[in-house]
Scaffold this active site. Structure first.
Site, PDB file in Angstrom:
ATOM      1  N   TYR A 192      -5.287   1.224  -4.099  1.00  0.00           N
ATOM      2  CA  TYR A 192      -4.101   0.438  -4.260  1.00  0.00           C
ATOM      3  C   TYR A 192      -3.601   0.636  -5.639  1.00  0.00           C
ATOM      4  CZ  TYR A 192      -0.383  -2.768  -4.586  1.00  0.00           C
ATOM      5  OH  TYR A 192       0.847  -3.430  -4.748  1.00  0.00           O
ATOM      6  N   TYR A 221      -4.200  -5.476   6.523  1.00  0.00           N
ATOM      7  CA  TYR A 221      -3.028  -6.261   5.723  1.00  0.00           C
ATOM      8  C   TYR A 221      -1.779  -5.117   6.221  1.00  0.00           C
ATOM      9  CZ  TYR A 221       0.422  -6.130   1.916  1.00  0.00           C
ATOM     10  OH  TYR A 221       1.760  -6.353   1.091  1.00  0.00           O
ATOM     11  N   LYS A 222      -2.105  -3.883   6.206  1.00  0.00           N
ATOM     12  CA  LYS A 222      -0.855  -2.879   6.858  1.00  0.00           C
ATOM     13  C   LYS A 222      -0.843  -3.112   8.535  1.00  0.00           C
ATOM     14  CE  LYS A 222      -1.538   0.287   2.994  1.00  0.00           C
ATOM     15  NZ  LYS A 222      -0.436   0.487   2.410  1.00  0.00           N
ATOM     16  N   HIS A 254       5.926 -11.920  -3.938  1.00  0.00           N
ATOM     17  CA  HIS A 254       4.749 -11.096  -4.074  1.00  0.00           C
ATOM     18  C   HIS A 254       3.456 -11.765  -4.012  1.00  0.00           C
ATOM     19  CE1 HIS A 254       7.598  -8.229  -5.555  1.00  0.00           C
ATOM     20  NE2 HIS A 254       6.733  -7.404  -5.161  1.00  0.00           N
ATOM     21  N   ASN A 314       4.924   3.762  -1.440  1.00  0.00           N
ATOM     22  CA  ASN A 314       4.080   3.046  -0.765  1.00  0.00           C
ATOM     23  C   ASN A 314       4.144   3.311   0.490  1.00  0.00           C
ATOM     24  OD1 ASN A 314       2.479   0.643  -0.475  1.00  0.00           O
ATOM     25  ND2 ASN A 314       4.046  -0.689  -0.213  1.00  0.00           N
ATOM     26  N   ARG A 362       7.989   4.680  -7.082  1.00  0.00           N
ATOM     27  CA  ARG A 362       6.607   4.675  -6.584  1.00  0.00           C
ATOM     28  C   ARG A 362       6.666   5.007  -5.014  1.00  0.00           C
ATOM     29  NH1 ARG A 362       4.744  -0.637  -4.565  1.00  0.00           N
ATOM     30  NH2 ARG A 362       2.602   0.139  -4.751  1.00  0.00           N
TER      31      ARG A 362
END
Ligand code: FES
Lengths: 347, 317
Positions: A38, A317-318, A194, A226, A224
């Site tokens: 990450y 988390y994902k 966040h 993700n 970026r």
């Protein structure tokens, strides 16, 4: 890209979304190395490689028309996905101008913008839209300028207002978010918004990212990548609609994994806006099934290693827990264990 | 950082000490629009050394054909303003950065009080366009020494009507801060730009009256002060550089080919912050960014304005 052919396809119900070989080849595969870390990994959003998703500030691809249609369905079902606070009007015009100027310059066969002073005419050929309005005068448009252009651009958009030493998400057009969410109330500050990211909340990372964004300069956008994974090519995986898609995770089997499991990559870009001094945060989503990904064995091999080594916190988390092992097993056949060079290229 | 090449299209002597420069792009393109309160950094080549000063944009944000800045001649500064006054003529070429805004209006404000002293009027000149376009409730309070020094005061009176309040020091007209700030409705924001005595007075009065910290805004670009030469060691680039008396630490680093980030070059934005790893002397902090505790710790320095007296200062760059 004069010859963009737009596909007829769906992102819900019968899920007819597919990538052409060209779309697969330009997919923004996000893993240059075997291990995923990450990181904030921000780089200047400058044009690289003609034909790549990084060529233009806003990428338009073969899914454009279908994606705008899906967006319209989501907005019709849940008008709350578009929300804006009243002080964001300057920022709304800023983002309309930014996108119209970019698209008409970069895709002149599809989008045309003509200006007669403040009298602007916008012609969107793929969607068959033509409108004339007075720039800066809300009463000359059928809807808010931000909603108008948001409906005609792939991806999600959040407008940030900079004040009180932080950023506030004071407007959003959110129809394809992954696990982060504009359940997200408009008006949230950077830190409220966040709060839930694990392994990134340690004080420091988010503070530094905030500082970086507040210093973002006009004319120097950044980007970026993700990523996460989605079952079926579904754009609208919002928390509100979890009942409609969450259970899809239970339907994955070793037999249908190649079809159902998708790698979902978000190209996130940030642009400073000129009049409002706000920021537009754009989140563009690219979906690819494991079958499509594996047409380039190099990618399948690398993705196998990424998933196999992924930290359990991130699996959780994902939201990959239910099908993570099936995906790893499915991809294993492509991995001979030989070393892979650094880089995201397909071959 | 993206920069633009510009040509000076016109120069106007506004007061005995202030010149107004109109800048156009060399490539004939339009400038980007900008937000009121933005500034650009102008790079000047003075005797082979590059000086960079920040100046507020004072035109209309919608005028993309030209940018406008005003420069007050600062006799005792390092030469940037003197150079602009004495060496820059119509037709001169300069380099500027894209606009940056560190002094923007708070769009949630219910009312806006703008307080300017002298040349500090410039950021408000562009903010007023935003204020009027958005129909915000506001008052402008503009103080200057004597009638001949009131740059743009007639123009402002015409633009702002009874929203504008002018104070001429020589005529004994004084702005009563206590009364002004003591009688504002909830949700009012105050903005001040001017000499440091004025900025301090506004900040202190507002705080004493209990204004919330985030409703008080100030802009004060410190002109980087001169000082004695000093020497610093650079940990990452493993070299040592000497900072001459009339060059900032930031400029000295840039001359040496080490390029730290920077934005405002006036000690306001925080972008150039460097960690001080070792120090055997004293840092003169001239910035408005670091907290008092950070300044006292001597572990950080803002090289755009701050200097040191030392024989050894190891910087983490
Ligand atoms: S550059 Fe802004 S504080 Fe130094």
């Amino acid at each position: 890209m004069g010859c963009l052919a737009f596909k007829k396809e769906t992102f819900r119900d019968d899920y007819t979304y597919r990538n052409s070989p060209e779309a697969i080849h330009r997919f923004p595969f996000p893993f240059p190395e075997d291990k995923y870390m990450y990181s904030v990994n921000i780089e200047p959003h400058v044009s690289i490689k003609p034909g790549s998703v990084f060529e233009f500030p806003f990428d338009i691809d073969e899914h454009y028309v279908a994606e705008c249609q899906d967006k319209a369905i989501t907005l019709a079902k849940d008008p709350g996905r578009y929300a804006v606070l009243p002080h964001m009007m300057d920022a709304q015009w800023d983002v309309l101008e930014l996108i119209m100027e970019s698209l008409s310059r970069d895709y002149p066969d599809q989008f045309k913008l003509t200006k007669d002073g403040n009298r602007w005419t916008w012609h969107n050929l793929p969607l068959g839209i033509q409108d004339t309005f007075t720039f800066g005068d809300r009463s000359t448009m059928a809807m808010d300028p931000f909603e108008y252009i948001g409906r005609q651009t792939q991806g999600d958009f959040v407008l940030l207002d900079q004040r009180e030493g932080t950023l506030f998400a004071d407007a959003g057009c959110i129809t394809s978010q992954a696990d982060w969410s504009l359940a997200f109330d408009v008006g949230m500050s950077w830190h409220q918004w966040h709060a839930p990211v694990p392994r990134a909340t340690e004080i420091g990372v988010m503070d530094r990212a905030l500082k970086f964004m507040m210093n973002l300069q006009l004319g120097s956008p950044v980007r970026r990548l993700n990523w996460t994974m989605t079952i079926n090519p579904r754009l609208d995986t919002s928390p509100e609609n979890y009942p409609q898609w969450g259970t899809d995770r239970n339907t994955v089997t070793p037999e249908n994994a190649g079809d159902k499991i998708h790698l979902r990559v978000e190209l996130q870009t940030l642009f400073r806006l000129p009049r409002s001094n706000g920021i537009v945060f754009s989140i563009r989503c690219y979906l690819i099934s494991l079958n499509e990904l594996a047409t380039y064995p190099r990618w399948a091999k690398r993705f196998h290693r990424i998933l196999r080594e992924l930290h359990p916190d991130l699996i959780e988390y994902k939201g990959l827990t239910k099908f993570h092992q099936i995906a790893v097993d499915w991809l294993a056949r492509f991995d001979d264990g030989a070393a892979l060079e650094i880089g995201t290229q397909p071959e | 950082m993206s920069t633009l090449n510009v040509r000076v299209a016109a120069i106007e002597q506004v007061t005995p000490l202030v010149k107004h420069f109109t800048l156009m792009r060399e490539d004939g393109q339009h400038f980007p629009t900008f937000s009121g309160g933005s500034h650009v950094v102008v790079a000047m080549d003075i005797n082979g050394r590059t000086h960079r000063n920040a100046y507020s944009l004072m035109g209309s944000p919608d005028d993309t054909e030209a940018y406008h800045i005003s420069v007050r001649r600062q006799e005792h500064s390092r030469g940037g303003s003197v150079f602009m006054h004495d060496n820059v003529v119509e037709g001169s070429q300069l380099q500027i950065t894209m606009p940056v805004n560190l002094f923007s209006l708070s769009k949630m404000g219910r009312k806006h009080i703008l307080i300017a002293g002298g040349i500090g009027i410039t950021p408000f000149m562009s903010q007023l366009h935003d204020i009027q376009r958005n129909g915000y409730n506001y008052e402008l309070h503009y103080a200057f020494r004597s009638l001949e020094h009131g740059a743009f005061s007639d123009q402002l009176k015409a633009r702002c009507g009874n929203h504008a309040h002018i104070y001429v020091d020589r005529l004994g007209q004084k702005l009563d801060l206590r009364e002004l700030l003591g009688s504002q409705p909830l949700g009012t924001h105050v903005y001040v730009c001017g000499p440091s005595s004025m900025v301090t007075a506004v900040l202190e009065t507002a705080r004493e009256l209990g204004w919330p910290e985030n409703h008080i805004h100030s802009e004060q670009f410190t002109a980087p002060p001169m000082g004695d030469a000093f020497t610093v060691q650079l940990a990452k680039s493993k070299t040592e550089i000497t900072v001459p008396n009339d060059i900032t630490l930031l400029e000295a680093l840039e001359t040496a080919g080490v390029n730290p980030d920077s934005l405002c070059r006036g000690g306001a934005c925080g972008r150039c912050e460097l960690d001080v790893l070792e120090l055997d002397g004293e840092i003169f902090h001239h910035d408005h960014y670091l907290s008092d505790a950070e300044k006292a710790s001597n572990r950080k320095i803002m090289p755009c304005v701050s200097r040191a007296r030392c024989t050894h200062m190891l910087l983490d760059i």
